[in-house]
Scaffold this active site. Structure first.
Site, PDB file in Angstrom:
ATOM      1  N   GLU A 252      43.971  70.733  48.264  1.00 38.18           N
ATOM      2  CA  GLU A 252      44.303  69.438  47.647  1.00 38.18           C
ATOM      3  C   GLU A 252      45.326  68.780  48.548  1.00 38.18           C
ATOM      4  OE1 GLU A 252      46.899  66.981  45.952  1.00 38.18           O
ATOM      5  OE2 GLU A 252      47.080  68.487  44.367  1.00 38.18           O
ATOM      6  N   CYS A 286      51.289  63.330  43.979  1.00 39.20           N
ATOM      7  CA  CYS A 286      50.062  63.335  44.787  1.00 39.20           C
ATOM      8  C   CYS A 286      49.196  62.117  44.493  1.00 39.20           C
ATOM      9  CB  CYS A 286      49.259  64.611  44.528  1.00 39.20           C
ATOM     10  SG  CYS A 286      50.154  66.135  44.886  1.00 39.20           S
TER      11      CYS A 286
END
Length: 475
Positions: A252, A286
């Site tokens: 990720e 994020c």
């Protein structure tokens, strides 16, 4: 009994690597810098190559029995892990504050969210499924654990993002070794130490170290899977390393998320949501809203309201924070200096008080910077927000779909048919409609393009922690 401390009173804590259920120290120690005060924190031992080898050996021994523990028993253990988090919330929150710069309320919320991840996965099973059947054969797909997972977690939400990896691994019968970011090792090491009381030795271990430890993990032949959250460059390097032993990989990586405000959006509802998406934890999320595209018919009014809303995000706001470490602070300042050098229109903020302690940047808004500018093309990971204008739907979608924008996006319009049409043209693994971006434990979270490889969360995320084995029953 857990230590009890009052809000704001930092206790003296000792930290250890956890190998085979036991604390392990080291002759080599490091300290973390408190991003609010720049004070030096507690000592933390640096794990050696031998520590890693011992942890892998312990995990492989534990896997022989842990993989066969029944779902009912694992469910009880995952609940015990969640209970351990909550019982020790104050201690973990204080450690979390010292390493991340978050307020006590934010740090406590992170502990609670981590506990919720374990509770969510305790009731999740991957049932066998019949993949094909006729008069001669019945083919059943089964989902078996991979083995030893090495989890490499980031510094922005250490407990939450590590809990996703650890809970997913444990729920599927894997053993896991976590390496926290060297900027934020405290809460994870302390949690791993505390939770040994409810887990068999070797099932969950923790090692502190830097890039060299991470490198050894990605190349270690006794590790079967890497789950990583971090930058694109490091993720690409990990992927290359893992090909040498054919490890399973979950990555990720960066998300330069676009937020699109359509011409029919209700600014009274939209503005607070967009500001939250941009400035929560100083933009160190994020899936923070990192590029704002506002329809031309609303642009002037949006900017007027957005500037006023952004002023509410300051050190006095418990949801705001300093940048979590000096490298990110210096990088954010360089992006800001680039905008100043190129005469971008900075309509709010932009000034850094270098004579004050702490890695603080004020909420900063830059109006209509060029699309090719650094502030637009790079993920800032800071409270610096470019706001652009758009008029044509095809054009704004093309601008939104950068190569590094595949993690998430947000879209604001009351017309849900239009929202779905636009959202399905955005090249992002997740799109939030009429809300700022925030992952949900029930939804698969996976980046596209440069933003990821594989994924986590939701029932779908558990499949990425399993091997698929097909059983062919001939009648």
């Amino acid at each position: 009994m857990p230590a009890t401390i009052a809000n704001g009173d930092a206790p003296e804590l000792a930290f250890h690597n956890i190998v085979d259920g036991k604390p392990r120290s080291s002759d080599v120690k490091e300290q973390v810098i408190d991003p609010r005060t720049e004070e030096v924190g507690w000592d933390v031992p640096v794990a050696s190559a031998q520590d890693l080898d011992d942890a892998v050996d312990a995990a492989r021994r534990a896997f022989k029995t842990w993989r066969f523990v029944s779902h009912d028993e694992r469910e009880k253990i995952l609940q015990s892990v969640a209970d351990c988090l909550r019982t020790n919330k104050d201690v973990l929150a204080q450690a979390h504050m010292k390493e991340t710069g978050k307020s006590f309320i934010m740090a406590s919320a992170d502990v609670e969210v981590a506990a919720l991840h374990y509770e969510y996965y305790k009731g999740m099973t991957l049932e066998d499924d019949v993949q094909y059947e006729d008069a001669e054969v019945k083919i059943v797909g089964t989902y078996v654990p991979i083995g030893v997972t090495a989890a490499i977690s980031p510094w922005n939400f250490p407990l939450i993002l590590s809990s996703v990896k650890v809970a997913s691994a444990l729920a599927t019968g894997n053993c896991v070794i976590i390496k926290p970011s060297p900027f934020t090792p405290y809460a994870i090491l302390k949690f791993c130490e505390l939770v040994q009381s409810v887990l068999p030795p070797g099932v969950f271990q923790a090692l502190h170290g830097g890039a060299d430890l991470g490198e050894r993990m990605t190349l270690h032949r006794g590790i079967d899977q890497i789950s990583f959250t971090g930058t694109v460059a490091v993720g690409q390097h990990i992927l290359q390393n893992c090909t040498k032993t054919m490890k399973k990989v979950i990555l990720e990586m960066a998300g330069n998320d676009a937020a699109i405000i359509c011409e029919d959006a209700d600014l009274g509802k939209v503005i607070p949501s967009v500001a939250h998406g941009c400035f929560f934890h100083a933009g160190q999320v994020c899936v923070a809203s990192k590029r704002i595209y506002v329809h031309e018919s609303l642009y002037d009014k949006f900017m007027e309201l957005f500037i006023e809303e952004a002023k509410k995000w300051s050190p006095n706001n418990i949801l705001f924070a300093p940048l979590s470490n000096r490298p990110n602070f210096e990088r954010a300042k360089s992006i800001l200096e680039d905008s100043k050098k190129n005469n971008h229109d900075i309509v709010l903020g932009g000034e850094v008080k270098n004579d004050e302690k702490g890695f603080w940047l004020p909420p900063t808004i830059i109006a209509k910077p060029p699309e090719e500018s650094r502030i637009v093309q790079e993920e800032q990971f800071a409270p610096i927000t470019p706001v652009m204008i758009w008029s044509d739907e095809d054009d704004v979608i093309a601008r939104a779909n950068l190569e590094n924008s595949g993690l998430g996006a947000s879209l604001y319009t009351p017309d849900l048919d239009k929202a779905r049409r636009i959202a399905q043209r955005l090249e992002s693994g997740s799109v939030w409609i009429n809300r700022f971006e925030r992952p949900h434990f029930g939804a698969y979270f996976a980046g596209w393009k440069l933003s990821g490889f594989g994924g986590e969360l939701g029932k779908r995320g558990l499949y990425d922690y399993c091997q698929v084995q097909c059983l062919h029953f001939h009648k």
